[in-house]
Enzyme design. Sequence first.
Site, PDB file in Angstrom:
ATOM      1  N   ASP A   1     -51.542  52.367 134.322  1.00 25.16           N
ATOM      2  CA  ASP A   1     -50.916  52.109 135.623  1.00 25.16           C
ATOM      3  C   ASP A   1     -51.942  52.519 136.673  1.00 25.16           C
ATOM      4  O   ASP A   1     -52.981  53.098 136.328  1.00 25.16           O
ATOM      5  CB  ASP A   1     -49.599  52.908 135.780  1.00 25.16           C
ATOM      6  CG  ASP A   1     -48.598  52.163 136.664  1.00 25.16           C
ATOM      7  OD1 ASP A   1     -48.938  51.892 137.828  1.00 25.16           O
ATOM      8  OD2 ASP A   1     -47.507  51.848 136.178  1.00 25.16           O
TER       9      ASP A   1
ATOM     10  N   HIS B   1     -49.487  46.693 138.937  1.00 26.38           N
ATOM     11  CA  HIS B   1     -49.736  48.096 138.567  1.00 26.38           C
ATOM     12  C   HIS B   1     -51.100  48.231 137.894  1.00 26.38           C
ATOM     13  O   HIS B   1     -51.234  48.920 136.881  1.00 26.38           O
ATOM     14  CB  HIS B   1     -48.638  48.600 137.607  1.00 26.38           C
ATOM     15  CG  HIS B   1     -47.319  48.844 138.276  1.00 26.38           C
ATOM     16  ND1 HIS B   1     -46.995  50.021 138.891  1.00 26.38           N
ATOM     17  CD2 HIS B   1     -46.231  48.051 138.422  1.00 26.38           C
ATOM     18  CE1 HIS B   1     -45.753  49.946 139.391  1.00 26.38           C
ATOM     19  NE2 HIS B   1     -45.282  48.761 139.119  1.00 26.38           N
TER      20      HIS B   1
ATOM     21  N   TRP C   1     -34.627  46.077 133.546  1.00 23.36           N
ATOM     22  CA  TRP C   1     -34.623  47.382 134.231  1.00 23.36           C
ATOM     23  C   TRP C   1     -33.982  47.308 135.608  1.00 23.36           C
ATOM     24  O   TRP C   1     -33.377  48.263 136.064  1.00 23.36           O
ATOM     25  CB  TRP C   1     -36.043  47.947 134.332  1.00 23.36           C
ATOM     26  CG  TRP C   1     -36.955  47.283 135.320  1.00 23.36           C
ATOM     27  CD1 TRP C   1     -37.649  46.123 135.136  1.00 23.36           C
ATOM     28  CD2 TRP C   1     -37.283  47.733 136.637  1.00 23.36           C
ATOM     29  NE1 TRP C   1     -38.379  45.831 136.259  1.00 23.36           N
ATOM     30  CE2 TRP C   1     -38.188  46.800 137.198  1.00 23.36           C
ATOM     31  CE3 TRP C   1     -36.902  48.847 137.399  1.00 23.36           C
ATOM     32  CZ2 TRP C   1     -38.718  46.934 138.481  1.00 23.36           C
ATOM     33  CZ3 TRP C   1     -37.439  48.981 138.691  1.00 23.36           C
ATOM     34  CH2 TRP C   1     -38.337  48.035 139.217  1.00 23.36           C
TER      35      TRP C   1
ATOM     36  N   ASP D   1     -44.130  43.913 135.599  1.00 26.04           N
ATOM     37  CA  ASP D   1     -43.242  44.249 136.716  1.00 26.04           C
ATOM     38  C   ASP D   1     -44.004  44.425 138.016  1.00 26.04           C
ATOM     39  O   ASP D   1     -45.175  44.792 138.024  1.00 26.04           O
ATOM     40  CB  ASP D   1     -42.472  45.549 136.414  1.00 26.04           C
ATOM     41  CG  ASP D   1     -43.420  46.719 136.165  1.00 26.04           C
ATOM     42  OD1 ASP D   1     -44.419  46.514 135.457  1.00 26.04           O
ATOM     43  OD2 ASP D   1     -43.164  47.816 136.689  1.00 26.04           O
ATOM     44  N   GLU D   2     -43.290  44.157 139.093  1.00 17.71           N
ATOM     45  CA  GLU D   2     -43.683  44.556 140.447  1.00 17.71           C
ATOM     46  C   GLU D   2     -45.092  44.157 140.854  1.00 17.71           C
ATOM     47  O   GLU D   2     -45.731  44.885 141.614  1.00 17.71           O
ATOM     48  CB  GLU D   2     -43.509  46.080 140.613  1.00 17.71           C
ATOM     49  CG  GLU D   2     -42.082  46.537 140.430  1.00 17.71           C
ATOM     50  CD  GLU D   2     -41.897  48.020 140.654  1.00 17.71           C
ATOM     51  OE1 GLU D   2     -40.992  48.379 141.402  1.00 17.71           O
ATOM     52  OE2 GLU D   2     -42.660  48.836 140.068  1.00 17.71           O
TER      53      GLU D   2
HETATM   54  C1  ACM Z   1     -40.271  49.549 136.405  1.00 17.73           C
HETATM   55  O1  ACM Z   1     -39.509  50.517 136.579  1.00 17.73           O
HETATM   56  N1  ACM Z   1     -41.097  49.181 137.375  1.00 17.73           N
HETATM   57  C2  ACM Z   1     -40.274  48.794 135.182  1.00 17.73           C
END
Ligand code: ACM
Length: 619
Positions: free
Chosen positions: A142, A214, A333, A266-267
């Site tokens: 990350d 990330h 999530w 994600d994100e």
């Molecule tokens: C997450 O909590 N961004 C998977």
Amino acid sequence: MKVIITLLLAALGILPAPVSYEMADGVTRATEVEVVEGKRAFSKWSASLPAFARKEAYRITVTPKRIRIEANTPEGVYRARTTLTQLEQPYHCGVIIDYPRFAWRGAMLDISRHFRDKDFILRQIDALSEVKLNVLHLHLTDAAGWRMEIKSHPELTEKAAWRVGDTWKEWGEQGSRYEGSYGGFLSQADAREIVAYAAERHMTVIPEVEMPGHSRETVYAVPGVGCTPDSDDLCPGKESTFTLLEEILDEVMDLFPSEYIHIGGDEAGKRDWSECPDCRRRMQEEGLANVDELQSYLVRRIERYLNAHGRKLIGWDEILEGGLSPNATVMSWRGTDGGLQAIREGHDAIMTPGNRCYLDKAQDAPVLEPEAFGGYLPLDSVYVYDPAAGIPADALEHLLGVQGNLWHEMIPEPSHTEYMLYPRIFAIAEIGWSPLSAKDPEDFRERAAALAAGLRERGYHTFKLEEEVGERPERNVVLEHLGIGAGVTYATPWHKSYPAGRASALVDGLQGGWSFGGNWQGFLSDVDVTLDLGAVRPVHYVTATFLAHPSAGIYQPARVRIDISTDGEHFTTVSDLLGQNPDGLYVPYGAPVGRDARYIRYRATRTREWLFTDEIQVY
Ligand code: ACM
Ligand code: ZN
């Protein structure tokens, strides 16, 4: 029989609760455990179970002369032995029949935000496998640090496994400064040892390598894989990105023999993608309509690569955006919608909804707990979760299971990791293993407390359920005050995500709990509301409480102003308070009035981002 089973479970302390336990009189004199693996009768009995359950199913029969385990596989035998370790000796006579509800019963540790070394991870595998969890998901990479030795790219750990600042706040405020001395990483030998140690305990280690979001540390460490050298995300337009990812995945697949490889997903901010010439060219050449489809392009390509090597791809639910890859499994999530959608589309899903499975939230009164991320999640609130809710029976085969996730932004110390895990991860274990019909919050709580006490005797640092304070007391009190039922005019609207009781939220007598949401009404603006009491009356005091939760962007107001009026036109200021307590978590802002009034205007000025208040109390 059912009554007897329920009554005895707490005393016997088995966690997770078995499918059935029939007691007989007496205890055994036997000390040796007889093991019968793949016995015909038992195989026949368990033939009706789904394959994953058959594999782990076991029967323990205790008679005065004999202790016998029957199971179809070594894994079933292992689960039975685990159960025996939780029983008092000499064993009581009886029969336990047991098998799991779900195939995937996971715990995730984020070792990027704060590194955890091999010995610490092995120690957690001991405790996690003892409650029959069978997946350890390691969030290895990350922005905060790259934690896995990659021999073809030593620069990843040389440059991005260490950083300046050992708290998330310093780290967040200083930005990406990887040249410091705080951090660490797993060597390949460490990874192999962890995988082997877990396998001996019938636990699979799932590695997660984050892409394309990330990934600031990757962009920093390896030139030419971001749209710019400062990008937070990998550049899906550049072939060098795919070359790097494939070289990393080659080594990861070699180290981790798991069927699944987690690629994050994600994100991703996708901030630079629409400006980047490489990304734009890729979108044009591939006929991709937007940046979401560009992310899907990356995920599909990586999926093909993994599938070609006999592995399956898992990603967080954002991988649904822009179209899901053909064989991907979704880890849901952001609530359960992503998982439900994946299942509707015929994909597999694992449920890890933030409001039930994110163990980075405070497990008791946030005013007493170490700083935590995003809310309040006590043991009981994890335990009530049912991952199968809302899934049609004929689609349940696509629900692989459930997982608890422990993100580490706010968890600098290893002992704190254990404190956040235990006992809440026991609730995940019980949800994943035990039949729904065995749900019994009080019985579970007793078993969880006993198991946590056992861990403490072995030196683990757990939360003590015996000392739990519980939900914010105000939440259980219905207030009576002059403002109840008043008309409320909102000059600034509440945010649609946090409406609480809508137009009556601030005058319904109901106060919020420890966590935002619920009876807390949220504003992504200042608060400016006027109460109409319906008639002029003597008013002595006006107050409202604000909640702060800085890690969720919620702060105390910078300033509160209270005005009163008898006619709704001419207002007099009775109080103009500057923010009194910027570090307080639940702070009342009130003032004496001592005058007649019909209208009360309550204004709070934001410090930044969010304001949350639950009631404007008038006395
Ligand atoms: C997450 O909590 N961004 C998977
Ligand atoms: Zn790009």
